[in-house]
Design an enzyme around this catalytic site. Structure first.
Site, PDB file in Angstrom:
ATOM      1  N   ASP A 320       2.194 -17.580  -4.067  1.00 49.74           N
ATOM      2  CA  ASP A 320       1.026 -17.537  -4.933  1.00 49.74           C
ATOM      3  C   ASP A 320      -0.225 -17.083  -4.185  1.00 49.74           C
ATOM      4  O   ASP A 320      -0.928 -16.158  -4.605  1.00 49.74           O
ATOM      5  CB  ASP A 320       0.819 -18.940  -5.536  1.00 49.74           C
ATOM      6  CG  ASP A 320      -0.327 -19.013  -6.523  1.00 49.74           C
ATOM      7  OD1 ASP A 320      -1.456 -18.632  -6.165  1.00 49.74           O
ATOM      8  OD2 ASP A 320      -0.118 -19.478  -7.655  1.00 49.74           O
ATOM      9  N   LEU A 350      -0.769 -18.974 -10.516  1.00 45.58           N
ATOM     10  CA  LEU A 350       0.300 -17.985 -10.664  1.00 45.58           C
ATOM     11  C   LEU A 350       1.659 -18.673 -10.593  1.00 45.58           C
ATOM     12  O   LEU A 350       2.571 -18.361 -11.364  1.00 45.58           O
ATOM     13  CB  LEU A 350       0.184 -16.905  -9.596  1.00 45.58           C
ATOM     14  CG  LEU A 350      -1.156 -16.167  -9.494  1.00 45.58           C
ATOM     15  CD1 LEU A 350      -1.038 -15.009  -8.517  1.00 45.58           C
ATOM     16  CD2 LEU A 350      -1.635 -15.698 -10.854  1.00 45.58           C
ATOM     17  N   ASP A 351       1.796 -19.614  -9.664  1.00 41.16           N
ATOM     18  CA  ASP A 351       3.042 -20.368  -9.552  1.00 41.16           C
ATOM     19  C   ASP A 351       3.324 -21.164 -10.815  1.00 41.16           C
ATOM     20  O   ASP A 351       4.408 -21.064 -11.410  1.00 41.16           O
ATOM     21  CB  ASP A 351       2.955 -21.333  -8.364  1.00 41.16           C
ATOM     22  CG  ASP A 351       3.587 -20.778  -7.099  1.00 41.16           C
ATOM     23  OD1 ASP A 351       4.532 -19.991  -7.206  1.00 41.16           O
ATOM     24  OD2 ASP A 351       3.130 -21.142  -6.002  1.00 41.16           O
ATOM     25  N   HIS A 352       2.374 -21.983 -11.213  1.00 42.99           N
ATOM     26  CA  HIS A 352       2.621 -22.883 -12.336  1.00 42.99           C
ATOM     27  C   HIS A 352       2.825 -22.120 -13.640  1.00 42.99           C
ATOM     28  O   HIS A 352       3.736 -22.429 -14.419  1.00 42.99           O
ATOM     29  CB  HIS A 352       1.478 -23.890 -12.462  1.00 42.99           C
ATOM     30  CG  HIS A 352       1.551 -25.002 -11.467  1.00 42.99           C
ATOM     31  ND1 HIS A 352       2.307 -26.130 -11.672  1.00 42.99           N
ATOM     32  CD2 HIS A 352       0.981 -25.160 -10.236  1.00 42.99           C
ATOM     33  CE1 HIS A 352       2.200 -26.946 -10.631  1.00 42.99           C
ATOM     34  NE2 HIS A 352       1.396 -26.379  -9.744  1.00 42.99           N
TER      35      HIS A 352
END
Length: 448
Positions: A320, A350-352
Site C-alpha cells: 500500500d 488501498l489495502d483495506h
C-alpha cells in the site's frame, strides 16, 4: 456511495434506495475521499452478500454503512489489543528516505526485504547507514538497486510522472475489480443456510492486509475460511491477529511436494481460492487459475496484485505505502499538507478498500457460479483501487481527533481477550458476524 462500483461488479444499475450511508463526509484528515471509498467498498461487499441471501429466498433488507464505522474498519489493525495490551511489532528500517534528488520509500517489514536493501545498497542494517547511502544516490538509483536485489521500494512520483510512466498508463486502465469466466462447469449447488456464504469453503493464501481483509469479510458472512500459511514465513503480529477473525489457520509448506499435494486436496473440496502471491509465483508451483479450475470445476479463483497484470511492473513486489508513493497519492498528500516530502493517506486505504472490493467480487462470482455455472476468475489490485480513489475527487481536509472507540468490541480467542473493530456493514436479513476470534497461527489441521 459511488454506484459505478456496483455496475462494474454486476453489470446492473444500483437502485437509489438500496443503500443508506450515514455519518459525516469528513472523518479523517487529508483531502482524498477515503471515507467515501471506505463506505462504498463496504457497501458493495454487503450488497453482494445480500444478493446471495436473496438467491437463498431470504429478503436481505436495506444495507447501511456509517462513515465513522467505515473509517475505524479501515484502521482496524491499529485498534487491536490482546488482554488490553497492544500487539507489538517493530519495523524500524521501513520508511521514507531522502535521496540527493528526492524521496524514496524502503519497505523493510520482513527480514528478506531488509536483506535486499543491505545487499542492493551495500550497507549494514541500521537506519543511519541507510540514510547515509540513500542521501548520496539518486532516488531512481536507490529504487533500482533495491528492486534488483529482490526488495521492495518506490520513488516519490507526482501524478504527472506516474501517468507518463508505462506502469502508470497500464494502471490507469485498471477497473476496481474484474470477474471473467475461467472454464465450464455445471451450476454449483449452495448448501442450505440462512447466511450468505453458509457452507462455502474458502482457501485464503494471502498475507499483509488486502487479501486477509477479504477473507475476514467472507468469514463474517458465513464462509468457512481456512488461512494457509507457513511456519517458515514471518508475519506482522498485529495484522495476523486483526485479519484472522473467523478463520481457521493451518500451515502448508508449498516448497515441498507433500505440501503441494496437500493443497491440491484442499482445492478439490473448496469453493474459492483467494491468493495474494506475487504474480507468477503460485503459477510456478503448479497452481495457475486454469490448473485450479481443472482440480475443482465451478471454483472461484481470486488474485490480488500490487500494480496489476500488465506493464513493466506486473511482477513487482508492492505494498500500500509503495503504491501511494509511486502513483502520486503521497506526493499530493505532502504538498497539500505543506510537507517537504511524502504525505500518506491517514489509513492504509488501498489495502483495506481492495480487501472489501475483492470480497464483493468473490461473492458476486460465487452467485454467478451458482446461477450460470462455470469457474470464475476475480482480479483486483492496489493500483486499480488507487486509480478509483483518485477518481472520487477531493474534500476539505478533515478533522484529526477521530478515535473510533464506539465501534470496538471484545471477544475471547485462543490468544486471549481481543479488542477489535466490530464488523462493518448492516444487512438486516443476516447481519455479518464472526463466530470465532483469531486462532493461533498454524493451530488447525489442513483438512476440511
Amino acid at each position: 456511495m459511488d454506484t459505478r462500483v456496483w455496475t462494474t461488479l454486476t453489470g446492473d444499475t444500483l437502485a437509489e434506495d438500496a443503500v443508506e450511508i450515514t455519518g459525516p463526509e469528513s472523518v479523517l484528515p487529508g483531502t482524498f475521499r477515503v471515507e467515501e471509498a471506505a463506505a462504498t467498498s463496504i457497501a458493495a461487499a454487503t450488497l453482494a452478500a445480500g444478493e446471495l441471501l436473496r438467491l437463498r429466498g431470504i429478503e436481505p433488507g436495506k444495507v447501511s454503512v456509517d462513515t465513522r464505522h467505515a473509517a475505524a474498519s479501515f484502521h482496524s489493525e491499529q485498534y487491536i489489543r490482546v488482554d488490553g495490551e497492544p500487539v507489538q511489532f517493530s519495523a524500524p528500517l521501513s520508511g521514507d528516505y531522502r535521496a540527493n534528488d528526492g524521496w524514496v520509500r524502503l519497505h523493510c517489514n520482513y527480514p528478506r526485504h531488509v536483506s535486499a536493501v543491505c545487499w542492493g545498497l551495500g550497507v549494514p542494517a541500521t537506519r543511519a547507514a541507510f540514510e547515509k547511502v540513500v542521501a548520496a544516490k539518486s532516488k531512481y538509483e536507490v529504487e533500482s538497486a533495491v528492486i534488483g536485489a529482490g526488495g521492495a521500494a518506490a520513488v516519490l512520483r507526482s501524478r504527472e510522472e506516474w501517468l507518463a510512466h508505462k506502469q502508470g498508463q497500464a494502471a490507469s486502465a485498471l477497473p476496481v475489480a474484474e470477474i471473467r469466466p475461467l472454464g465450464p462447469s455445471e451450476p454449483v449447488r449452495l448448501f442450505e443456510s440462512d447466511r450468505p456464504l453458509g457452507g462455502v469453503r474458502i482457501l485464503d493464501l494471502t498475507h499483509v492486509i488486502a487479501g486477509p481483509v477479504a477473507g475476514r469479510v467472507l468469514a463474517a458472512h458465513g464462509a468457512t475460511v481456512m488461512h494457509i500459511g507457513s511456519a517458515q514465513l514471518p508475519t506482522v503480529p498485529p495484522l495476523a491477529v486483526d485479519t484472522g477473525m473467523g478463520k481457521l489457520s493451518a500451515y502448508v509448506d508449498l516448497e515441498t511436494e507433500a505440501g503441494r499435494s496437500r493443497l491440491r486436496k484442499l482445492i478439490a473440496r473448496a469453493d474459492v481460492v483467494l491468493q495474494g502471491f506475487r504474480p507468477g509465483s503460485l503459477v510456478a508451483k503448479g497452481f495457475s487459475p486454469e490448473a485450479i479450475a481443472e482440480l475443482r470445476p465451478g471454483i472461484v479463483v481470486a488474485d490480488l496484485s500490487a500494480y496489476g497484470w500488465e506493464g513493466p511492473w506486473a511482477r513487482r513486489r508492492g505494498f500500500d505505502s509503495l503504491v501511494q508513493m509511486a502513483s502520486g497519492i503521497a506526493d499530493e498528500g505532502g504538498r497539500t499538507a505543506g510537507l517537504d516530502g511524502p504525505g500518506p493517506l491517514p489509513v492504509q486505504a488501498l489495502d483495506h478498500a481492495t480487501g472489501w472490493l475483492t470480497a464483493a467480487a468473490i461473492m458476486t462470482a460465487v452467485r454467478r457460479a451458482a446461477t450460470e455455472g462455470g469457474s470464475q476468475h476475480v482480479r483486483t489490485s492496489l493500483a486499480g483501487t488507487g486509480e478509483w480513489l483518485n477518481s472520487l475527487g477531493r474534500k476539505e481536509s478533515g478533522p484529526t481527533g477521530f478515535d473510533g472507540g464506539e465501534w470496538l468490541e471484545e471477544a475471547d480467542s485462543q490468544l486471549g481477550r481481543v479488542t477489535r473493530v466490530k464488523m462493518a456493514g448492516t444487512l438486516p436479513g443476516s447481519n455479518p458476524q464472526w463466530t470465532e476470534a483469531t486462532h493461533v497461527p498454524g493451530s488447525d489441521r489442513p483438512v476440511w
